[in-house]
Design an enzyme around this catalytic site. Structure first.
Site, PDB file in Angstrom:
ATOM      1  CG  HIS A 101      -3.761   8.761   2.912  1.00  0.00           C
ATOM      2  ND1 HIS A 101      -4.978   8.937   3.515  1.00  0.00           N
ATOM      3  CD2 HIS A 101      -3.654   7.433   2.671  1.00  0.00           C
ATOM      4  CE1 HIS A 101      -5.580   7.767   3.655  1.00  0.00           C
ATOM      5  NE2 HIS A 101      -4.804   6.845   3.142  1.00  0.00           N
ATOM      6  CG  HIS A 103      -1.281   4.104   0.165  1.00  0.00           C
ATOM      7  ND1 HIS A 103      -1.034   3.457   1.352  1.00  0.00           N
ATOM      8  CD2 HIS A 103      -2.571   4.498   0.221  1.00  0.00           C
ATOM      9  CE1 HIS A 103      -2.140   3.455   2.093  1.00  0.00           C
ATOM     10  NE2 HIS A 103      -3.091   4.081   1.421  1.00  0.00           N
TER      11      HIS A 103
HETATM   12  P1  5GP Z   1      -5.990   3.982   3.608  1.00  0.00           P
HETATM   13  O1  5GP Z   1      -6.461   2.587   3.862  1.00  0.00           O
HETATM   14  O2  5GP Z   1      -6.865   5.010   4.283  1.00  0.00           O
HETATM   15  O3  5GP Z   1      -5.757   4.287   2.151  1.00  0.00           O
HETATM   16  O4  5GP Z   1      -4.543   4.051   4.262  1.00  0.00           O
HETATM   17  C1  5GP Z   1      -4.307   4.373   5.583  1.00  0.00           C
HETATM   18  C2  5GP Z   1      -2.875   3.961   5.872  1.00  0.00           C
HETATM   19  O5  5GP Z   1      -2.427   4.676   6.994  1.00  0.00           O
HETATM   20  C3  5GP Z   1      -2.708   2.481   6.183  1.00  0.00           C
HETATM   21  O6  5GP Z   1      -1.755   1.921   5.293  1.00  0.00           O
HETATM   22  C4  5GP Z   1      -2.221   2.463   7.623  1.00  0.00           C
HETATM   23  O7  5GP Z   1      -1.260   1.462   7.858  1.00  0.00           O
HETATM   24  C5  5GP Z   1      -1.639   3.840   7.809  1.00  0.00           C
HETATM   25  N1  5GP Z   1      -1.751   4.402   9.149  1.00  0.00           N
HETATM   26  C6  5GP Z   1      -2.853   4.436   9.922  1.00  0.00           C
HETATM   27  N2  5GP Z   1      -2.602   5.093  11.085  1.00  0.00           N
HETATM   28  C7  5GP Z   1      -1.297   5.476  11.016  1.00  0.00           C
HETATM   29  C8  5GP Z   1      -0.450   6.196  11.913  1.00  0.00           C
HETATM   30  O8  5GP Z   1      -0.833   6.602  13.006  1.00  0.00           O
HETATM   31  N3  5GP Z   1       0.825   6.418  11.500  1.00  0.00           N
HETATM   32  C9  5GP Z   1       1.307   5.979  10.292  1.00  0.00           C
HETATM   33  N4  5GP Z   1       2.579   6.243   9.984  1.00  0.00           N
HETATM   34  N5  5GP Z   1       0.523   5.293   9.427  1.00  0.00           N
HETATM   35  C10 5GP Z   1      -0.758   5.047   9.793  1.00  0.00           C
END
Ligand code: 5GP
Ligand code: ZN
Length: 137
Positions: A101, A103
């Site tokens: 993903h 951001h």
């Molecule tokens: P990472 O740390 O893997 O780059 O980002 C994961 C992101 O996904 C975090 O910013 C977290 O807040 C978001 N996130 C985790 N679970 C969910 C979810 O169930 N729904 C949504 N909309 N965001 C999520």
């Protein structure tokens, strides 16, 4: 191309509801549940790729044009003053959900958010060595 145990697969494919702000055949863009700033969103491919290393080139080539489109649109609607695009791979780099993903983080003057890198110092010799390892092996 989906992982049964992956929450982002379920969200991207509409099995779990999300606050979708854009969708096409390849991607769903959703609001992050714990936003760093107002409008913080995530670009999710509908197919499962654990991280950047696994991402198909055909999907990868569409991510930045979509990020650009979203950044322009979101900034126009939200009135942001800047924009960060962040993409984490593996735990050490801050990845917590193991479905690729990107951001999208709108920034606002005085948003009190800190997403800054901590600069370090390297000598010319050290920088040359790193370059040589990457380029020559
Ligand atoms: P990472 O740390 O893997 O780059 O980002 C994961 C992101 O996904 C975090 O910013 C977290 O807040 C978001 N996130 C985790 N679970 C969910 C979810 O169930 N729904 C949504 N909309 N965001 C999520
Ligand atoms: Zn997935």
């Amino acid at each position: 191309m989906r992982d049964e145990n992956c929450i982002f697969c379920k969200i991207a494919n509409g099995e779990i509801p999300s606050r979708t702000i854009y969708e096409d055949n390849d991607f769903r863009v959703i609001l992050d549940l714990n936003p760093a700033t107002k409008g913080h969103a995530l670009i999710l491919p509908k197919n499962h790729y654990k991280n950047l290393y696994e991402l198909d080139d055909s999907v990868a080539s569409k991510v930045m044009p979509l990020a650009k489109k979203m950044a322009n649109h979101m900034c126009e609607r939200l009135g942001c003053d800047g924009f960060n695009i962040i993409q984490n791979n593996n735990e050490v780099a801050g990845q917590t959900v193991f479905h690729f993903h990107t951001h999208l983080i709108p920034r606002y003057n005085n948003d009190n958010q800190t997403l800054v890198m901590k600069p370090t110092k390297m000598t010319d010799e050290e920088l040359d060595k790193v370059r040589d390892i990457i380029v020559k092996g």
